[in-house]
Structure formats: structure tokens, C-alpha cells
Design a protein around this motif. Structure first.
Motif, PDB file in Angstrom:
ATOM      1  N   SER A   1       0.807  -1.132  -0.172  1.00  0.00           N
ATOM      2  CA  SER A   1       0.011  -0.055  -0.001  1.00  0.00           C
ATOM      3  C   SER A   1       0.740   1.229   0.053  1.00  0.00           C
ATOM      4  CB  SER A   1      -0.974   0.034   1.083  1.00  0.00           C
ATOM      5  OG  SER A   1      -0.128  -0.044   2.437  1.00  0.00           O
TER       6      SER A   1
ATOM      7  N   SER B   1      -3.854  -2.778  -0.439  1.00  0.00           N
ATOM      8  CA  SER B   1      -3.062  -2.496  -1.724  1.00  0.00           C
ATOM      9  C   SER B   1      -4.262  -3.317  -2.787  1.00  0.00           C
ATOM     10  CB  SER B   1      -2.152  -3.203  -1.941  1.00  0.00           C
ATOM     11  OG  SER B   1      -1.519  -3.603  -2.959  1.00  0.00           O
TER      12      SER B   1
ATOM     13  N   ASP C   1       4.597   0.328  -4.496  1.00  0.00           N
ATOM     14  CA  ASP C   1       3.298   0.339  -3.740  1.00  0.00           C
ATOM     15  C   ASP C   1       2.293   1.038  -4.796  1.00  0.00           C
ATOM     16  OD1 ASP C   1       4.088  -0.365  -1.033  1.00  0.00           O
ATOM     17  OD2 ASP C   1       5.399   1.380  -1.018  1.00  0.00           O
ATOM     18  N   VAL C   2       1.145   0.891  -4.165  1.00  0.00           N
ATOM     19  CA  VAL C   2      -0.011   1.437  -4.954  1.00  0.00           C
ATOM     20  C   VAL C   2      -0.127   3.000  -4.954  1.00  0.00           C
ATOM     21  CG1 VAL C   2      -1.314  -0.750  -5.152  1.00  0.00           C
ATOM     22  CG2 VAL C   2      -1.691   1.202  -3.343  1.00  0.00           C
TER      23      VAL C   2
ATOM     24  N   HIS D   1      -0.807  -8.253  -4.735  1.00  0.00           N
ATOM     25  CA  HIS D   1      -1.059  -7.340  -3.763  1.00  0.00           C
ATOM     26  C   HIS D   1      -0.737  -7.804  -2.204  1.00  0.00           C
ATOM     27  CE1 HIS D   1      -2.953  -4.287  -6.384  1.00  0.00           C
ATOM     28  NE2 HIS D   1      -3.309  -5.524  -7.104  1.00  0.00           N
TER      29      HIS D   1
END
Length: 175
Positions: A32, A129, A88-89, A124
Motif C-alpha cells: 500500500s 493494496s 506500492d499502489v 497485492h
């Protein structure tokens, strides 16, 4: 590292880390956003209780993972040698502390802009995420939700997390 800017709401505006990828990346692991310790050290999964590195070492027990305070460049190389990428997202967000539940005003990373010619899957790392799976699915590769390696995910045992991670990596011939 410079201190973060402060938003209109009084929360710190944080900037994430650069991706660890190469043209040989087969599976891209997306978290994330880095926690406080990771941002301080500018290293993915730097919190000693995060199980990310322990899980990967258990997946490849015959390929010792570099350890120690100065081993991060070698850890990145180790990941890339195994066909893994990490990012990361979120590129930036407002957040106090390290919990995903505290993320506010996130700005997404341009995952499609990575141009990874061998990309076969996106994994993920955790639920926050995985909220972006509808976007990552547009890249035309399988998308998986793996159990978070964060210490906040105490409901999954190490062995259960390891089995899930191993299954995804095996499905893409990385074991």
C-alpha cells in the motif's frame, strides 16, 4: 530525508519509495504505502516485525538473503534475481503512523507506466493494496491478493502466509 510537508488538515504529506523492478520482473508485489520505519530508512519492509523478508527467505531457503544494516542494496539485487519487483499502489498520501487505515488523500502510482516486458502477475500484499485490483487487472495479467506481511495482520500464522505466497510464486515458475 527531508521532513514531510503538512497538508491543510495538519497531517504530514508523505512520499513513497521508488520501485524495485527490472526488465526481468515476472511478479510485481504491490504494497500500500511504506510504514514510518521504511520511510526513515528508505527501504521497503524495514520494520523488524514485518514478515516480508522472512517469508521470501523461507520461499528460497537455499539462497540466503543478505542480512545486516547495510544489506539493502544486496536485498534489492536478490529480489530482482528471483524475478520479483516491489512497489506500492500509492505514490504519496497523508498519514500519521504506519497503519493503512490512517491513509488519507492517497495519490496512486503509475503502475502501467513501468513497462515490464516479462510481467506475468501482480501480487497485492494485503487488503489496502488489493483495493486497486480493478486498476491492476487492466494490465492483462493475473492479479492476486496475498495476506499482508505486516505485524498488524496477526490473524494469519507465518506458515499460512508462507503457503499463500509460495502458491502464487510457484504458479509463475519462480520456485
Amino acid at each position: 530525508m527531508n521532513p514531510p510537508a503538512i497538508s491543510d488538515t495538519g497531517s504530514p504529506v508523505l512520499t513513497g519509495l521508488a520501485p524495485i523492478v527490472s526488465p526481468a520482473t515476472v511478479v510485481l508485489i504491490l504494497g500500500s504505502f511504506p510504514g514510518v520505519r521504511s520511510l526513515e530508512l528508505q527501504q521497503y519492509y524495514a520494520h523488524p516485525q514485518n514478515q516480508f523478508w522472512k517469508i521470501l527467505q523461507a520461499v528460497w531457503p537455499h539462497h540466503p538473503l543478505p542480512m545486516g544494516a547495510d544489506s539493502y542494496p544486496e536485498k534489492k539485487k536478490w529480489l530482482l534475481e528471483r524475478g520479483l519487483g516491489v512497489w506500492d499502489v500509492y505514490a504519496a498520501c497523508e498519514r500519521e503512523g504506519s497503519l493503512d487505515s490512517a491513509i488519507r488523500a492517497p495519490v496512486a502510482n503509475d503502475i502501467a507506466g513501468l513497462h515490464l516486458p516479462r510481467l506475468a502477475a501482480i501480487a497485492h500484499n494485503g487488503g489496502e493494496s488489493f483495493k486497486h485490483a480493478r486498476h491492476t487487472r487492466t494490465l492483462g495479467v493475473p492479479v492476486y491478493q496475498l495476506p499482508s506481511t505486516s505485524p498488524a495482520n496477526a490473524s494469519w500464522s507465518f506458515e499460512r502466509k508462507l503457503a499463500a505466497w509460495r502458491e502464487v510464486l510457484d504458479a509463475h515458475h519462480l520456485l
